[in-house]
Design a protein around this motif. Structure first.
Motif, PDB file in Angstrom:
ATOM      1  N   GLN A  43       0.308 -11.553  -1.161  1.00  0.00           N
ATOM      2  CA  GLN A  43       1.471 -11.664  -2.047  1.00  0.00           C
ATOM      3  C   GLN A  43       2.627 -10.790  -1.567  1.00  0.00           C
ATOM      4  O   GLN A  43       3.789 -11.042  -1.899  1.00  0.00           O
ATOM      5  CB  GLN A  43       1.094 -11.240  -3.469  1.00  0.00           C
ATOM      6  CG  GLN A  43       0.007 -12.071  -4.114  1.00  0.00           C
ATOM      7  CD  GLN A  43      -0.433 -11.474  -5.443  1.00  0.00           C
ATOM      8  OE1 GLN A  43       0.378 -11.285  -6.351  1.00  0.00           O
ATOM      9  NE2 GLN A  43      -1.710 -11.165  -5.558  1.00  0.00           N
ATOM     10  N   ALA A  44       2.298  -9.744  -0.794  1.00  0.00           N
ATOM     11  CA  ALA A  44       3.326  -8.808  -0.340  1.00  0.00           C
ATOM     12  C   ALA A  44       3.970  -9.215   0.976  1.00  0.00           C
ATOM     13  O   ALA A  44       4.979  -8.631   1.379  1.00  0.00           O
ATOM     14  CB  ALA A  44       2.705  -7.411  -0.185  1.00  0.00           C
ATOM     15  N   ILE A  45       3.401 -10.192   1.662  1.00  0.00           N
ATOM     16  CA  ILE A  45       3.820 -10.492   3.024  1.00  0.00           C
ATOM     17  C   ILE A  45       5.088 -11.349   3.050  1.00  0.00           C
ATOM     18  O   ILE A  45       5.178 -12.372   2.382  1.00  0.00           O
ATOM     19  CB  ILE A  45       2.688 -11.209   3.788  1.00  0.00           C
ATOM     20  CG1 ILE A  45       1.460 -10.289   3.845  1.00  0.00           C
ATOM     21  CG2 ILE A  45       3.132 -11.600   5.188  1.00  0.00           C
ATOM     22  CD1 ILE A  45       0.225 -10.954   4.405  1.00  0.00           C
ATOM     23  N   GLY A  46       6.062 -10.909   3.830  1.00  0.00           N
ATOM     24  CA  GLY A  46       7.292 -11.675   4.024  1.00  0.00           C
ATOM     25  C   GLY A  46       8.338 -11.493   2.950  1.00  0.00           C
ATOM     26  O   GLY A  46       9.345 -12.194   2.931  1.00  0.00           O
ATOM     27  N   GLN A  48       9.826  -8.485  -0.449  1.00  0.00           N
ATOM     28  CA  GLN A  48       9.798  -7.146  -1.040  1.00  0.00           C
ATOM     29  C   GLN A  48       9.443  -7.296  -2.507  1.00  0.00           C
ATOM     30  O   GLN A  48       9.820  -8.260  -3.160  1.00  0.00           O
ATOM     31  CB  GLN A  48      11.170  -6.456  -0.913  1.00  0.00           C
ATOM     32  CG  GLN A  48      11.578  -6.137   0.505  1.00  0.00           C
ATOM     33  CD  GLN A  48      10.930  -4.846   1.011  1.00  0.00           C
ATOM     34  OE1 GLN A  48      10.226  -4.162   0.273  1.00  0.00           O
ATOM     35  NE2 GLN A  48      11.161  -4.530   2.276  1.00  0.00           N
ATOM     36  N   HIS A  49       8.715  -6.339  -3.043  1.00  0.00           N
ATOM     37  CA  HIS A  49       8.370  -6.320  -4.465  1.00  0.00           C
ATOM     38  C   HIS A  49       7.534  -7.523  -4.884  1.00  0.00           C
ATOM     39  O   HIS A  49       7.533  -7.902  -6.057  1.00  0.00           O
ATOM     40  CB  HIS A  49       9.638  -6.250  -5.332  1.00  0.00           C
ATOM     41  CG  HIS A  49      10.618  -5.213  -4.877  1.00  0.00           C
ATOM     42  ND1 HIS A  49      10.293  -3.878  -4.766  1.00  0.00           N
ATOM     43  CD2 HIS A  49      11.917  -5.327  -4.462  1.00  0.00           C
ATOM     44  CE1 HIS A  49      11.344  -3.212  -4.330  1.00  0.00           C
ATOM     45  NE2 HIS A  49      12.337  -4.063  -4.129  1.00  0.00           N
ATOM     46  N   GLY A  50       6.833  -8.138  -3.930  1.00  0.00           N
ATOM     47  CA  GLY A  50       5.986  -9.274  -4.278  1.00  0.00           C
ATOM     48  C   GLY A  50       4.655  -8.870  -4.859  1.00  0.00           C
ATOM     49  O   GLY A  50       3.974  -9.661  -5.510  1.00  0.00           O
ATOM     50  N   PHE A  51       4.268  -7.590  -4.648  1.00  0.00           N
ATOM     51  CA  PHE A  51       2.957  -7.130  -5.082  1.00  0.00           C
ATOM     52  C   PHE A  51       2.986  -5.619  -5.240  1.00  0.00           C
ATOM     53  O   PHE A  51       3.354  -4.891  -4.310  1.00  0.00           O
ATOM     54  CB  PHE A  51       1.909  -7.546  -4.041  1.00  0.00           C
ATOM     55  CG  PHE A  51       0.542  -6.951  -4.258  1.00  0.00           C
ATOM     56  CD1 PHE A  51      -0.128  -7.128  -5.461  1.00  0.00           C
ATOM     57  CD2 PHE A  51      -0.068  -6.214  -3.261  1.00  0.00           C
ATOM     58  CE1 PHE A  51      -1.384  -6.585  -5.664  1.00  0.00           C
ATOM     59  CE2 PHE A  51      -1.329  -5.663  -3.449  1.00  0.00           C
ATOM     60  CZ  PHE A  51      -1.989  -5.858  -4.655  1.00  0.00           C
ATOM     61  N   ASP A  52       2.628  -5.132  -6.421  1.00  0.00           N
ATOM     62  CA  ASP A  52       2.568  -3.694  -6.690  1.00  0.00           C
ATOM     63  C   ASP A  52       1.190  -3.189  -6.283  1.00  0.00           C
ATOM     64  O   ASP A  52       0.270  -3.133  -7.100  1.00  0.00           O
ATOM     65  CB  ASP A  52       2.844  -3.418  -8.161  1.00  0.00           C
ATOM     66  CG  ASP A  52       2.805  -1.929  -8.507  1.00  0.00           C
ATOM     67  OD1 ASP A  52       2.680  -1.108  -7.573  1.00  0.00           O
ATOM     68  OD2 ASP A  52       2.887  -1.598  -9.702  1.00  0.00           O
ATOM     69  N   SER A  53       1.043  -2.810  -5.021  1.00  0.00           N
ATOM     70  CA  SER A  53      -0.268  -2.417  -4.499  1.00  0.00           C
ATOM     71  C   SER A  53      -0.808  -1.163  -5.175  1.00  0.00           C
ATOM     72  O   SER A  53      -2.011  -1.052  -5.442  1.00  0.00           O
ATOM     73  CB  SER A  53      -0.183  -2.200  -2.988  1.00  0.00           C
ATOM     74  OG  SER A  53       0.783  -1.218  -2.670  1.00  0.00           O
ATOM     75  N   ILE A  54       0.069  -0.205  -5.473  1.00  0.00           N
ATOM     76  CA  ILE A  54      -0.378   1.036  -6.103  1.00  0.00           C
ATOM     77  C   ILE A  54      -0.800   0.783  -7.544  1.00  0.00           C
ATOM     78  O   ILE A  54      -1.807   1.319  -8.013  1.00  0.00           O
ATOM     79  CB  ILE A  54       0.725   2.103  -6.026  1.00  0.00           C
ATOM     80  CG1 ILE A  54       1.073   2.396  -4.566  1.00  0.00           C
ATOM     81  CG2 ILE A  54       0.282   3.388  -6.730  1.00  0.00           C
ATOM     82  CD1 ILE A  54       2.229   3.364  -4.381  1.00  0.00           C
ATOM     83  N   GLY A  55      -0.045  -0.047  -8.236  1.00  0.00           N
ATOM     84  CA  GLY A  55      -0.426  -0.422  -9.597  1.00  0.00           C
ATOM     85  C   GLY A  55      -1.764  -1.151  -9.627  1.00  0.00           C
ATOM     86  O   GLY A  55      -2.601  -0.913 -10.507  1.00  0.00           O
ATOM     87  N   TYR A  56      -1.952  -2.024  -8.652  1.00  0.00           N
ATOM     88  CA  TYR A  56      -3.218  -2.761  -8.548  1.00  0.00           C
ATOM     89  C   TYR A  56      -4.371  -1.799  -8.284  1.00  0.00           C
ATOM     90  O   TYR A  56      -5.441  -1.890  -8.902  1.00  0.00           O
ATOM     91  CB  TYR A  56      -3.119  -3.785  -7.430  1.00  0.00           C
ATOM     92  CG  TYR A  56      -4.390  -4.571  -7.169  1.00  0.00           C
ATOM     93  CD1 TYR A  56      -4.677  -5.726  -7.900  1.00  0.00           C
ATOM     94  CD2 TYR A  56      -5.291  -4.170  -6.190  1.00  0.00           C
ATOM     95  CE1 TYR A  56      -5.834  -6.449  -7.663  1.00  0.00           C
ATOM     96  CE2 TYR A  56      -6.451  -4.887  -5.939  1.00  0.00           C
ATOM     97  CZ  TYR A  56      -6.721  -6.019  -6.679  1.00  0.00           C
ATOM     98  OH  TYR A  56      -7.876  -6.734  -6.441  1.00  0.00           O
ATOM     99  N   LEU A  57      -4.160  -0.840  -7.375  1.00  0.00           N
ATOM    100  CA  LEU A  57      -5.189   0.137  -7.037  1.00  0.00           C
ATOM    101  C   LEU A  57      -5.529   1.014  -8.238  1.00  0.00           C
ATOM    102  O   LEU A  57      -6.713   1.293  -8.502  1.00  0.00           O
ATOM    103  CB  LEU A  57      -4.727   1.005  -5.865  1.00  0.00           C
ATOM    104  CG  LEU A  57      -5.663   2.137  -5.430  1.00  0.00           C
ATOM    105  CD1 LEU A  57      -7.038   1.600  -5.055  1.00  0.00           C
ATOM    106  CD2 LEU A  57      -5.047   2.914  -4.263  1.00  0.00           C
TER     107      LEU A  57
END
Length: 228
Positions: A43-46, A48-57
């Motif tokens: 979701q984050a590839i290509g 910006q702001h497509g995926f909140d990785s830290i929030g997910y973690l």
């Protein structure tokens, strides 16, 4: 219309940074004993702001995570690895072919401007690019068409006079929304993405012959299928 320009994406097309970032993020997640599936990270590839990785973690681990510290550690690991990377196979060949055919060469990336400029200089490629448009130049990055439209404007060409080279769904969607031809070269972290909307798919830029490619994009706009 005749093809007058080639417009590259940067991450995953010129530099293998997307694979490295995924490896770094997996390592960061493993510290919290949380897996990061490629289907989630994609979701984050290509964009910006497509995926909140830290929030997910934080949600998956139940831990409180200091965002600034996380990003600092992530960036240190990432930069150490990516600074050793060379240009991806076939990039120099396509650039050389474009120069021989007097095609304009541009770059459209969702990354911040200093990032591609730093590495293009390191790789000795800066002088080939007549236009570099990045996150800093638009209000909306890919999959919105703005980056490509800005690049086309700066090169003074029409959408159907350019071929975009992408590696991700978001990037290729942006190029098609801008009205351009688009080919994709999927990498290890984008190969599972759907690319039925593009004009061609290659395993490597080493396989790209610009004369043959341009011949497909005649005034009749004959298309060729994914998997060529």
């Amino acid at each position: 219309m005749m093809i007058k320009a080639i417009i590259f994406d940067f991450d995953g097309v010129i530099l293998d940074s997307e694979r490295i970032m995924y490896l770094v993020m997996q390592k960061m997640f493993n510290k919290y004993r949380v897996e990061l599936p490629l289907s989630v990270w994609s979701q984050a590839i290509g964009t910006q702001h497509g995926f909140d990785s830290i929030g997910y973690l934080a949600k998956e681990s139940g831990a409180t995570i200091n965002r600034n510290e996380f990003k600092e550690e992530r960036d240190q690991l990432f930069n150490k690895l990516v600074d050793q990377e060379e240009v991806l196979p076939g990039v120099k060949s396509v650039i050389k072919q474009a120069v021989e055919r007097d095609l304009k060469i541009g770059l459209a990336t969702s990354s911040r401007g200093e990032w591609p400029r730093k590495h293009l200089k390191r790789l000795g490629l800066t002088d080939y690019f007549l236009s570099i448009k990045s996150w800093d130049d638009v209000q909306k990055v890919k999959p919105a068409p703005d980056l490509y439209l800005k690049t086309l404007e700066s090169l003074d060409i029409e959408p159907r006079e350019a071929i975009a080279i992408e590696d991700s769904f978001n990037g290729s969607l942006a190029a098609k929304r801008a009205g351009m031809f688009c080919i994709v070269v999927p990498n290890a972290v984008t190969k599972q993405m759907p690319f039925g909307h593009v004009d061609g798919c290659f395993k490597s830029l080493k396989d790209v012959n610009l004369d043959k490619l341009i011949n497909y994009f005649t005034p009749e706009e004959k298309k060729f299928g994914v998997g060529v």
